[in-house]
Design a protein around this motif. Structure first.
Motif, PDB file in Angstrom:
ATOM      1  N   GLN A   3       0.872  -1.114   0.071  1.00  0.00           N
ATOM      2  CA  GLN A   3       0.074  -0.022   0.128  1.00  0.00           C
ATOM      3  C   GLN A   3       0.961   1.160   0.034  1.00  0.00           C
ATOM      4  OE1 GLN A   3      -2.313  -0.768   3.216  1.00  0.00           O
ATOM      5  NE2 GLN A   3      -4.113  -1.464   2.255  1.00  0.00           N
ATOM      6  N   LEU A   4       0.628   2.362  -0.792  1.00  0.00           N
ATOM      7  CA  LEU A   4       1.435   3.501  -0.946  1.00  0.00           C
ATOM      8  C   LEU A   4       0.183   4.549  -0.838  1.00  0.00           C
ATOM      9  CD1 LEU A   4       2.911   2.472  -4.322  1.00  0.00           C
ATOM     10  CD2 LEU A   4       4.152   2.176  -1.981  1.00  0.00           C
ATOM     11  N   VAL A   5       0.928   5.759  -0.090  1.00  0.00           N
ATOM     12  CA  VAL A   5       0.185   6.826   0.243  1.00  0.00           C
ATOM     13  C   VAL A   5       1.091   8.216  -0.290  1.00  0.00           C
ATOM     14  CG1 VAL A   5      -1.198   8.306   1.956  1.00  0.00           C
ATOM     15  CG2 VAL A   5      -1.046   5.785   2.034  1.00  0.00           C
ATOM     16  N   GLU A   6       0.474   8.819  -1.039  1.00  0.00           N
ATOM     17  CA  GLU A   6       1.227  10.194  -1.503  1.00  0.00           C
ATOM     18  C   GLU A   6       0.773  11.382  -0.476  1.00  0.00           C
ATOM     19  OE1 GLU A   6       0.394   7.932  -5.367  1.00  0.00           O
ATOM     20  OE2 GLU A   6      -0.829   8.436  -3.596  1.00  0.00           O
ATOM     21  N   CYS A  22       6.016   9.670  -0.586  1.00  0.00           N
ATOM     22  CA  CYS A  22       5.239   8.453  -0.673  1.00  0.00           C
ATOM     23  C   CYS A  22       5.683   7.602   0.269  1.00  0.00           C
ATOM     24  CB  CYS A  22       5.509   7.778  -2.374  1.00  0.00           C
ATOM     25  SG  CYS A  22       4.964   6.089  -2.394  1.00  0.00           S
ATOM     26  N   THR A  23       4.701   7.052   1.267  1.00  0.00           N
ATOM     27  CA  THR A  23       4.830   6.150   2.579  1.00  0.00           C
ATOM     28  C   THR A  23       4.405   4.942   2.124  1.00  0.00           C
ATOM     29  OG1 THR A  23       4.964   7.950   3.973  1.00  0.00           O
ATOM     30  CG2 THR A  23       4.755   5.961   4.722  1.00  0.00           C
ATOM     31  N   ALA A  24       5.319   3.767   2.089  1.00  0.00           N
ATOM     32  CA  ALA A  24       4.874   2.507   1.766  1.00  0.00           C
ATOM     33  C   ALA A  24       4.588   1.590   3.192  1.00  0.00           C
ATOM     34  CB  ALA A  24       6.035   1.643   1.007  1.00  0.00           C
ATOM     35  N   SER A  25       3.762   0.558   3.176  1.00  0.00           N
ATOM     36  CA  SER A  25       3.471  -0.345   4.062  1.00  0.00           C
ATOM     37  C   SER A  25       4.283  -1.182   4.560  1.00  0.00           C
ATOM     38  CB  SER A  25       1.832  -0.794   3.867  1.00  0.00           C
ATOM     39  OG  SER A  25       2.358  -1.735   2.754  1.00  0.00           O
ATOM     40  N   GLN A  26       5.317  -1.252   3.714  1.00  0.00           N
ATOM     41  CA  GLN A  26       6.655  -2.155   4.221  1.00  0.00           C
ATOM     42  C   GLN A  26       7.917  -1.440   3.725  1.00  0.00           C
ATOM     43  OE1 GLN A  26       5.061  -5.434   1.207  1.00  0.00           O
ATOM     44  NE2 GLN A  26       7.413  -5.126   0.216  1.00  0.00           N
ATOM     45  N   SER A  27       8.796  -2.018   4.358  1.00  0.00           N
ATOM     46  CA  SER A  27      10.327  -1.427   4.146  1.00  0.00           C
ATOM     47  C   SER A  27      10.462  -1.038   2.664  1.00  0.00           C
ATOM     48  CB  SER A  27      11.411  -2.273   4.566  1.00  0.00           C
ATOM     49  OG  SER A  27      12.412  -1.788   4.490  1.00  0.00           O
ATOM     50  N   ILE A  28      10.980  -0.063   2.322  1.00  0.00           N
ATOM     51  CA  ILE A  28      11.064  -0.030   0.726  1.00  0.00           C
ATOM     52  C   ILE A  28      12.242  -0.619   0.218  1.00  0.00           C
ATOM     53  CG2 ILE A  28       9.938   2.158   0.608  1.00  0.00           C
ATOM     54  CD1 ILE A  28      12.591   3.779   0.762  1.00  0.00           C
ATOM     55  N   ASP A  72      14.152   7.488   2.066  1.00  0.00           N
ATOM     56  CA  ASP A  72      14.644   7.311   3.289  1.00  0.00           C
ATOM     57  C   ASP A  72      14.133   5.994   3.935  1.00  0.00           C
ATOM     58  OD1 ASP A  72      14.722   7.366   6.289  1.00  0.00           O
ATOM     59  OD2 ASP A  72      14.516   9.460   6.240  1.00  0.00           O
ATOM     60  N   ASN A  73      15.064   5.020   4.073  1.00  0.00           N
ATOM     61  CA  ASN A  73      14.671   3.676   4.401  1.00  0.00           C
ATOM     62  C   ASN A  73      13.925   3.527   5.619  1.00  0.00           C
ATOM     63  OD1 ASN A  73      15.564   2.847   1.735  1.00  0.00           O
ATOM     64  ND2 ASN A  73      17.443   2.059   2.428  1.00  0.00           N
TER      65      ASN A  73
END
Length: 118
Positions: A3-6, A22-28, A72-73
Motif C-alpha cells: 500500500q502506498l500513500v502520497e 510516498c510512504t509504503a506499508s513495508q520497508s522500501i 529514506d529507508n
C-alpha cells in the motif's frame, strides 16, 4: 500487497518548489523499483522519475535538472523534490512500486494534486 500513500501536493507559483512524499506499508528496501508518474487532465499518464536497485536514478527529459527522486529507508518513504516548477507540471502525481514475484507487479497510490500557477 503493498500500500502506498502520497502527500505533499498543493498550489505553488511558477518557479517555486514542492516536495512530494510516498510512504509504503513495508520497508522500501524490499521493493525492487520505485518511481513517480503524473497525469494531467485529458492526457495519458507519463513517467517522471525512477529509483532502481542500486540507488541509480533516471528522469524524463521534461523534468531532468529540476526534479530529484530520493528515499529514506528508515521512514519507508520515497520523495520527489520538484524545483523551478512550471505551469505544465500541473498534474496528479502518483507513486509507483514495482516488485518481482514470479513476474513483475506494479502497485499505485491514490495520487496527490500539484497545481502550478502561471
Amino acid at each position: 500487497q503493498v500500500q502506498l500513500v502520497e502527500s505533499g501536493g498543493g498550489l505553488v507559483q511558477a518557479g517555486g518548489s514542492l516536495r512530494l512524499s510516498c510512504t509504503a506499508s513495508q520497508s522500501i528496501s524490499t521493493i525492487n523499483i520505485v518511481g513517480w508518474y503524473r497525469q494531467a487532465p485529458g492526457k495519458q499518464r507519463e513517467w517522471v522519475a525512477r529509483l532502481n536497485f542500486g540507488n541509480t536514478t533516471t528522469y524524463a527529459d521534461s523534468v531532468k535538472g529540476r526534479f530529484a527522486i530520493s528515499r529514506d529507508n528508515a521512514e519507508n518513504t520515497v520523495y520527489l523534490q520538484m524545483n523551478s516548477l512550471k505551469s505544465e507540471d500541473t498534474a496528479v502525481y502518483y507513486c509507483n512500486a514495482r516488485i518481482l514475484s514470479q513476474i513483475w507487479y506494479d502497485y499505485w497510490g491514490q495520487g496527490t494534486q500539484v497545481t502550478v500557477s502561471a
